[in-house]
Scaffold this motif. Structure first.
Motif, mmCIF file in Angstrom:
data_model
loop_
_atom_site.group_PDB
_atom_site.id
_atom_site.type_symbol
_atom_site.label_atom_id
_atom_site.label_comp_id
_atom_site.label_asym_id
_atom_site.label_seq_id
_atom_site.Cartn_x
_atom_site.Cartn_y
_atom_site.Cartn_z
ATOM 1 N N LEU A 60 -3.946 -3.751 3.886
ATOM 2 C CA LEU A 60 -3.545 -3.362 2.531
ATOM 3 C C LEU A 60 -3.043 -4.568 1.746
ATOM 4 C CD1 LEU A 60 -2.935 -1.199 0.364
ATOM 5 C CD2 LEU A 60 -0.718 -0.868 1.495
ATOM 6 N N MET A 61 -2.256 -5.408 2.393
ATOM 7 C CA MET A 61 -1.734 -6.596 1.721
ATOM 8 C C MET A 61 -2.887 -7.482 1.224
ATOM 9 S SD MET A 61 0.591 -9.657 3.345
ATOM 10 C CE MET A 61 -0.750 -10.150 4.425
ATOM 11 N N HIS A 62 -3.904 -7.678 2.073
ATOM 12 C CA HIS A 62 -5.042 -8.509 1.681
ATOM 13 C C HIS A 62 -5.910 -7.821 0.632
ATOM 14 C CE1 HIS A 62 -4.488 -11.883 4.363
ATOM 15 N NE2 HIS A 62 -4.195 -11.037 5.331
ATOM 16 N N ALA A 63 -6.093 -6.518 0.752
ATOM 17 C CA ALA A 63 -6.899 -5.781 -0.226
ATOM 18 C C ALA A 63 -6.234 -5.827 -1.604
ATOM 19 C CB ALA A 63 -7.095 -4.335 0.226
ATOM 20 N N GLU A 64 -4.911 -5.674 -1.636
ATOM 21 C CA GLU A 64 -4.210 -5.731 -2.917
ATOM 22 C C GLU A 64 -4.278 -7.130 -3.527
ATOM 23 O OE1 GLU A 64 -0.906 -2.181 -2.499
ATOM 24 O OE2 GLU A 64 -0.362 -4.174 -1.774
ATOM 25 N N ALA A 65 -4.201 -8.152 -2.680
ATOM 26 C CA ALA A 65 -4.320 -9.526 -3.186
ATOM 27 C C ALA A 65 -5.705 -9.757 -3.771
ATOM 28 C CB ALA A 65 -4.041 -10.522 -2.069
ATOM 29 N N SER A 66 -6.724 -9.236 -3.118
ATOM 30 C CA SER A 66 -8.090 -9.360 -3.624
ATOM 31 C C SER A 66 -8.241 -8.624 -4.946
ATOM 32 C CB SER A 66 -9.078 -8.804 -2.601
ATOM 33 O OG SER A 66 -10.371 -8.770 -3.128
ATOM 34 N N GLU A 67 -7.644 -7.456 -5.034
ATOM 35 C CA GLU A 67 -7.726 -6.645 -6.257
ATOM 36 C C GLU A 67 -7.042 -7.344 -7.431
ATOM 37 O OE1 GLU A 67 -8.713 -3.043 -8.427
ATOM 38 O OE2 GLU A 67 -9.499 -4.028 -6.651
ATOM 39 N N LYS A 68 -5.964 -8.072 -7.153
ATOM 40 C CA LYS A 68 -5.271 -8.808 -8.215
ATOM 41 C C LYS A 68 -6.123 -9.938 -8.757
ATOM 42 C CE LYS A 68 -0.539 -7.865 -6.842
ATOM 43 N NZ LYS A 68 0.700 -8.409 -6.280
ATOM 44 N N VAL A 69 -6.890 -10.585 -7.860
ATOM 45 C CA VAL A 69 -7.727 -11.701 -8.291
ATOM 46 C C VAL A 69 -8.936 -11.190 -9.058
ATOM 47 C CG1 VAL A 69 -9.151 -13.631 -7.510
ATOM 48 C CG2 VAL A 69 -6.973 -13.169 -6.396
ATOM 49 N N ILE A 79 -7.862 0.682 -1.113
ATOM 50 C CA ILE A 79 -6.397 0.612 -1.145
ATOM 51 C C ILE A 79 -5.795 2.010 -1.011
ATOM 52 C CG2 ILE A 79 -4.445 0.129 -2.687
ATOM 53 C CD1 ILE A 79 -6.063 -2.372 -3.622
ATOM 54 N N LYS A 80 -6.378 2.982 -1.701
ATOM 55 C CA LYS A 80 -5.889 4.366 -1.593
ATOM 56 C C LYS A 80 -6.008 4.870 -0.157
ATOM 57 C CE LYS A 80 -7.156 5.512 -6.329
ATOM 58 N NZ LYS A 80 -8.123 6.229 -7.181
ATOM 59 N N HIS A 81 -7.151 4.608 0.471
ATOM 60 C CA HIS A 81 -7.358 5.069 1.845
ATOM 61 C C HIS A 81 -6.455 4.330 2.829
ATOM 62 C CE1 HIS A 81 -10.540 8.005 1.412
ATOM 63 N NE2 HIS A 81 -11.174 7.182 0.568
ATOM 64 N N LEU A 82 -6.227 3.059 2.603
ATOM 65 C CA LEU A 82 -5.321 2.321 3.487
ATOM 66 C C LEU A 82 -3.900 2.863 3.393
ATOM 67 C CD1 LEU A 82 -6.644 -1.314 3.001
ATOM 68 C CD2 LEU A 82 -6.688 0.012 5.124
ATOM 69 N N ALA A 84 -3.094 5.913 2.635
ATOM 70 C CA ALA A 84 -3.105 7.207 3.336
ATOM 71 C C ALA A 84 -3.116 6.997 4.847
ATOM 72 C CB ALA A 84 -4.319 8.029 2.895
ATOM 73 N N ALA A 85 -3.867 5.999 5.316
ATOM 74 C CA ALA A 85 -3.916 5.706 6.756
ATOM 75 C C ALA A 85 -2.536 5.289 7.259
ATOM 76 C CB ALA A 85 -4.944 4.614 7.032
ATOM 77 N N ILE A 86 -1.838 4.493 6.469
ATOM 78 C CA ILE A 86 -0.489 4.063 6.855
ATOM 79 C C ILE A 86 0.444 5.263 6.951
ATOM 80 C CG2 ILE A 86 1.533 2.750 6.086
ATOM 81 C CD1 ILE A 86 -0.558 0.765 4.794
ATOM 82 N N ASP A 87 0.406 6.121 5.947
ATOM 83 C CA ASP A 87 1.265 7.308 5.947
ATOM 84 C C ASP A 87 0.974 8.207 7.147
ATOM 85 O OD1 ASP A 87 2.487 6.467 3.617
ATOM 86 O OD2 ASP A 87 1.268 7.749 2.309
ATOM 87 N N HIS A 100 -9.146 7.828 7.438
ATOM 88 C CA HIS A 100 -8.847 7.078 6.212
ATOM 89 C C HIS A 100 -9.170 5.593 6.386
ATOM 90 C CE1 HIS A 100 -7.173 10.159 3.630
ATOM 91 N NE2 HIS A 100 -6.453 10.613 4.642
ATOM 92 N N ALA A 101 -8.877 5.055 7.552
ATOM 93 C CA ALA A 101 -9.175 3.642 7.806
ATOM 94 C C ALA A 101 -10.683 3.397 7.773
ATOM 95 C CB ALA A 101 -8.585 3.207 9.151
ATOM 96 N N GLU A 102 -11.455 4.323 8.316
ATOM 97 C CA GLU A 102 -12.917 4.187 8.279
ATOM 98 C C GLU A 102 -13.437 4.243 6.844
ATOM 99 O OE1 GLU A 102 -14.244 6.037 12.587
ATOM 100 O OE2 GLU A 102 -13.845 7.416 10.939
#
Length: 112
Positions: A60-69, A79-82, A84-87, A100-102
């Motif tokens: 999630l941390m890397h996906a959010e960083a990619s989304e910011k760029v 990001i939404k699925h990640l 949910a997977a964490i929760d 959710h991870a898949e």
């Protein structure tokens, strides 16, 4: 030469230098997000909900960083699925978290 022309040429030059770096940052974060999401799915295969949540957090941390760029609808869905997977992983629901991870992995791979 006019001052405007020189400023414009310097601006274009800087843009050409910086654009490849932005692309590399997106690719690096996406690659890392994919790798950690794969690890999360593997944890889900073995019923390790806590491990899945931990790997999904890093992904999630890397996906959010990619989304910011560079924003992408597939990255946003991942990001939404990640999240949910964490929760679900924190609640001990490895099977639901794995689903959710898949889905997140599928979305991330579509970006590449």
């Amino acid at each position: 030469m006019s001052r405007r022309f020189i400023v414009a040429m310097v601006g274009i030059g800087l843009a050409l230098i910086l654009l490849p770096q932005i692309s590399l940052a997106v690719d690096e974060h996406l690659s890392q997000a994919i790798e950690f999401t794969k690890l999360a799915v593997d944890d889900g295969d073995y019923g390790r909900a806590n491990g899945l949540a931990a790997h999904a957090e890093t992904a999630l941390m890397h996906a959010e960083a990619s989304e910011k760029v560079k924003a992408n609808p597939h990255t946003a869905d991942a990001i939404k699925h990640l999240k949910a997977a964490i929760d679900e992983g924190r609640q001990g629901h490895a099977d639901v978290a794995k689903t959710h991870a898949e889905a997140a992995l599928n979305n991330l791979q579509q970006v590449m």
